[in-house]
Design an enzyme around this catalytic site. Structure first.
Site, short mmCIF file in Angstrom:
data_model
loop_
_atom_site.label_atom_id
_atom_site.label_comp_id
_atom_site.label_asym_id
_atom_site.label_seq_id
_atom_site.Cartn_x
_atom_site.Cartn_y
_atom_site.Cartn_z
N CYS A 1 42.93 -11.91 31.64
CA CYS A 1 43.04 -11.66 33.08
C CYS A 1 41.90 -12.31 33.85
O CYS A 1 42.14 -13.20 34.68
CB CYS A 1 43.13 -10.16 33.35
SG CYS A 1 43.26 -9.76 35.11
N GLU B 1 50.21 -12.91 31.55
CA GLU B 1 49.63 -13.38 32.81
C GLU B 1 50.61 -14.35 33.49
O GLU B 1 50.85 -14.26 34.70
CB GLU B 1 48.29 -14.07 32.56
CG GLU B 1 47.13 -13.13 32.36
CD GLU B 1 46.82 -12.29 33.59
OE1 GLU B 1 46.95 -12.80 34.71
OE2 GLU B 1 46.44 -11.12 33.41
#
Length: 232
Positions: A135, A207
């Site tokens: 992240c 993601e």
């Protein structure tokens, strides 16, 4: 080559796909739709809430105050600093941040959170860091890539978002997380390192999927059609 350098090399394919994603490129161009921005903020608010809870679980597995302090600092950063890029999006949408809080999760965000919680509950500190690292790492590199590609001025609608993720403190976050994960990998068994690599890659894939979820305004499917993302 360090363990995290291996991770980055092995997942170059996913990083490249993230940089090329239509939502990410739309941030660079300054033309993301209000619907996609709204969907993103609703989901990311809840995602970051879960991110902080995973840090909390990591604290429960720490053996030293130094490690506890580290994860506590990470919670503080998410809680008090990552509101700024969200507010930038909200300004472009024309709604307050508070109006986009408390909504149920779309499928991809729901899966991503459960993926992180799985490793937090059943895995080692190494697995937890491996699941969390993509992240901040992808966001930092997105910020860098968008500055290189578009060189946004302060008048750019997403200048605050881009500059936030390209700044030094986000880079420092990534560097320190990598250093900690490298140290854990040095003493980890081959089995644990395999789990760490699997956790990292799946988070990279999720993601990309999170950007796709926001861009397409993904919702849960029902017999009557697609359900609306509402507050529970």
């Amino acid at each position: 080559m360090t363990f995290t350098e291996e991770l980055r090399k092995e997942n170059e394919d996913i990083f490249s796909l993230i940089f090329e994603h239509q939502f990410v490129q739309g941030i660079g161009r300054g033309d993301v739709s209000k619907e996609a921005l709204t969907h993103y903020v609703k989901a990311d608010y809840e995602y970051l809430n879960a991110f902080m809870k995973v840090y909390g679980i990591a604290i429960s597995k720490c053996a030293s105050r130094e490690d506890i302090a580290y994860f506590n600092q990470r919670i503080d950063f998410v809680l008090n600093s990552e509101i700024h890029p969200h507010n930038n999006f909200c300004e472009q949408i024309g709604v307050s941040y508070e109006e986009l809080q408390g909504f149920s999760l779309p499928p991809t965000a729901d899966h991503y959170i459960k993926h992180m919680l799985y490793h937090a509950q059943s895995g080692t500190l190494g697995e937890i860091l491996a699941a969390l690292l993509p992240c901040p790492w992808t966001y930092f590199e997105i910020g860098e890539e968008l500055i290189k590609q578009y060189d946004p001025s302060p008048e750019h609608p997403f200048y605050q978002w881009i500059s936030f993720y390209a700044e030094r403190r986000v880079e420092d976050t990534v560097v320190v997380m990598c250093e900690r994960l490298d140290k854990l990998a040095e003493v980890a068994s081959q089995e644990e390192k395999t789990k760490m690599k699997e956790a990292f890659r799946k988070s990279c894939q999720l993601e990309w999927a999170f950007w796709e979820m926001a861009f397409t305004c993904e919702e849960w499917i029902t017999k009557k059609g697609v359900s609306v993302n509402e507050k529970p």
